[in-house]
Structures are given as C-alpha cells and as structure tokens.
Write a protein that holds these residues in place. Structure first.
Motif, PDB file in Angstrom:
ATOM      1  N   UNK A 119      -6.793  28.096  18.493  1.00 18.25           N
ATOM      2  CA  UNK A 119      -5.873  28.009  17.760  1.00 18.25           C
ATOM      3  C   UNK A 119      -6.327  26.640  16.925  1.00 18.25           C
ATOM      4  N   UNK A 120      -6.300  26.589  15.850  1.00 15.03           N
ATOM      5  CA  UNK A 120      -6.697  25.454  14.667  1.00 15.03           C
ATOM      6  C   UNK A 120      -5.454  24.816  14.238  1.00 15.03           C
ATOM      7  N   UNK A 121      -4.566  25.760  13.928  1.00 15.67           N
ATOM      8  CA  UNK A 121      -3.191  25.126  13.095  1.00 15.67           C
ATOM      9  C   UNK A 121      -2.074  25.877  13.699  1.00 15.67           C
ATOM     10  N   UNK A 122      -1.196  25.504  14.015  1.00 14.74           N
ATOM     11  CA  UNK A 122      -0.095  26.107  14.900  1.00 14.74           C
ATOM     12  C   UNK A 122       1.168  25.541  14.130  1.00 14.74           C
ATOM     13  N   UNK A 123       2.079  26.132  13.309  1.00 18.09           N
ATOM     14  CA  UNK A 123       3.449  25.893  12.808  1.00 18.09           C
ATOM     15  C   UNK A 123       4.570  26.873  13.520  1.00 18.09           C
ATOM     16  N   UNK A 124       5.524  26.272  13.897  1.00 17.13           N
ATOM     17  CA  UNK A 124       6.651  26.711  14.457  1.00 17.13           C
ATOM     18  C   UNK A 124       7.778  26.712  13.522  1.00 17.13           C
ATOM     19  N   UNK A 125       8.758  27.806  13.327  1.00 15.09           N
ATOM     20  CA  UNK A 125       9.433  27.569  12.399  1.00 15.09           C
ATOM     21  C   UNK A 125      10.702  27.848  13.284  1.00 15.09           C
ATOM     22  N   UNK A 126      11.727  27.303  12.998  1.00 12.48           N
ATOM     23  CA  UNK A 126      12.926  27.365  13.787  1.00 12.48           C
ATOM     24  C   UNK A 126      14.155  27.971  13.089  1.00 12.48           C
ATOM     25  N   UNK A 127      14.917  28.891  13.710  1.00 11.09           N
ATOM     26  CA  UNK A 127      16.030  29.465  13.082  1.00 11.09           C
ATOM     27  C   UNK A 127      17.284  28.577  13.282  1.00 11.09           C
ATOM     28  N   UNK A 128      18.539  29.092  13.055  1.00 10.99           N
ATOM     29  CA  UNK A 128      19.545  28.412  13.090  1.00 10.99           C
ATOM     30  C   UNK A 128      19.969  28.145  14.687  1.00 10.99           C
ATOM     31  N   UNK A 129      19.793  29.069  15.269  1.00 11.67           N
ATOM     32  CA  UNK A 129      20.092  28.832  16.840  1.00 11.67           C
ATOM     33  C   UNK A 129      19.455  27.603  17.254  1.00 11.67           C
ATOM     34  N   UNK A 130      18.069  27.758  17.086  1.00 11.32           N
ATOM     35  CA  UNK A 130      17.185  26.788  17.733  1.00 11.32           C
ATOM     36  C   UNK A 130      17.445  25.247  17.173  1.00 11.32           C
ATOM     37  N   UNK A 131      17.537  25.274  15.879  1.00  8.21           N
ATOM     38  CA  UNK A 131      17.710  23.937  14.922  1.00  8.21           C
ATOM     39  C   UNK A 131      19.237  23.382  15.806  1.00  8.21           C
ATOM     40  N   UNK A 132      20.178  24.059  15.780  1.00  9.89           N
ATOM     41  CA  UNK A 132      21.571  23.664  16.406  1.00  9.89           C
ATOM     42  C   UNK A 132      21.225  23.222  17.812  1.00  9.89           C
ATOM     43  N   UNK A 133      20.272  23.891  18.697  1.00 17.82           N
ATOM     44  CA  UNK A 133      20.318  23.561  20.101  1.00 17.82           C
ATOM     45  C   UNK A 133      19.395  21.859  20.006  1.00 17.82           C
ATOM     46  N   UNK A 134      18.484  21.926  19.270  1.00 21.26           N
ATOM     47  CA  UNK A 134      17.742  20.537  19.259  1.00 21.26           C
ATOM     48  C   UNK A 134      18.603  19.323  18.492  1.00 21.26           C
ATOM     49  N   UNK A 135      19.385  19.800  17.634  1.00 22.99           N
ATOM     50  CA  UNK A 135      20.141  18.656  16.741  1.00 22.99           C
ATOM     51  C   UNK A 135      20.982  18.242  17.812  1.00 22.99           C
ATOM     52  N   UNK A 136      21.612  18.525  18.854  1.00 26.33           N
ATOM     53  CA  UNK A 136      22.381  17.826  19.656  1.00 26.33           C
ATOM     54  C   UNK A 136      21.715  16.959  20.710  1.00 26.33           C
ATOM     55  N   UNK A 137      20.361  16.894  20.816  1.00 30.27           N
ATOM     56  CA  UNK A 137      19.710  16.142  21.749  1.00 30.27           C
ATOM     57  C   UNK A 137      19.247  15.019  21.155  1.00 30.27           C
TER      58      UNK A 137
END
Length: 137
Positions: A119-137
């Motif tokens: 893997x030379x480049x890795x991009x991870x796109x988060x949906x609304x459920x994931x973003x809501x989870x990390x926004x609280x941390x």
C-alpha cells in the motif's frame, strides 16, 4: 508499478484479517516504507492537527494505536463487510457499511493505491456514524 488482480485480492483479504486480529506489526508490513495514510482518526489518535501520516515511523505509530483503541463490538460493532471490492489496476476500494445484519457499525470507505502487494497511499473516508463516534472523543 501497478498491481495485479491477485495482488489486490491479497491486500483486500490480508488487510481485513490483520486489522480484525488487531495485529499492528503484520498490518504495517502491508505498507510501503514511504506510504501515506489520510484519515480523520489521525488527529484523534496522534494528537496532531493534520489527518495525514507519512513514512514508516508515523505510520507504525498510527497502526499501533488504531486496533488498540478500536471499540469493542459490544460498544460499537465494526469491520463487517461484504466480499465486494473495486480494483482498477492501481486503486483498491471497499466499504464497511453502517448497516449490518448485527446492527450499526462504524461506516468507512477504504481507498488504497497499490504497488504490487504494498500500500503506497491509503485514504479512509468516514460516514456520519463514524464521524459522530470520534467527535465525542
């Protein structure tokens, strides 16, 4: 250098297996030494403003923190996916959808650029459920 269909299938299966096992060293072995990774989780785990990690040391730090701090399934399910992915000879893409047979999970799209089985480049796109989870941390 492009990757073959077989090499992409290998990365698809091995990446999922290694992250599921929370095996950071084995996961890191899939990345090129000069790989970059982009994710909204980077600033949360590494206490930095940028969502990008570059190079072996920063990548290994991120990969060690990610499985260690991933929620337990009883807190928030994660890592359910189908065996479906897209590959164009260079770019490998798949989804961890929000809705699963066992309930909601972190919703992510993985996009990887490959050089053979690395893997030379890795991009991870988060949906609304994931973003809501990390926004609280």
């Amino acid at each position: 250098m492009p990757a073959t269909t077989e090499q992409a299938a290998y990365v698809f299966h091995e990446w999922h297996k290694r992250i599921s096992e929370r095996n950071a060293p084995a996961l890191g072995a899939l990345y090129a030494d000069d790989a970059t990774l982009e994710s909204p989780l980077v600033p949360v785990l590494l206490d930095q403003t940028s969502g990008i990690v570059e190079g072996r040391i920063a990548l290994d730090n991120f990969l060690e923190e990610t499985p260690r701090r991933r929620p337990d399934d009883n807190e928030l399910r994660s890592l359910h996916r189908s065996e479906t992915y897209a590959f164009d000879g260079h770019r490998l893409i798949w989804e961890y959808p929000r809705h699963t047979p066992a309930g909601d999970q972190l919703d992510l799209v993985e996009v990887m650029e490959l050089d053979g089985t690395r893997i030379t480049k890795h991009r991870i796109y988060w949906g609304w459920k994931g973003i809501a989870h990390i926004a609280t941390h």
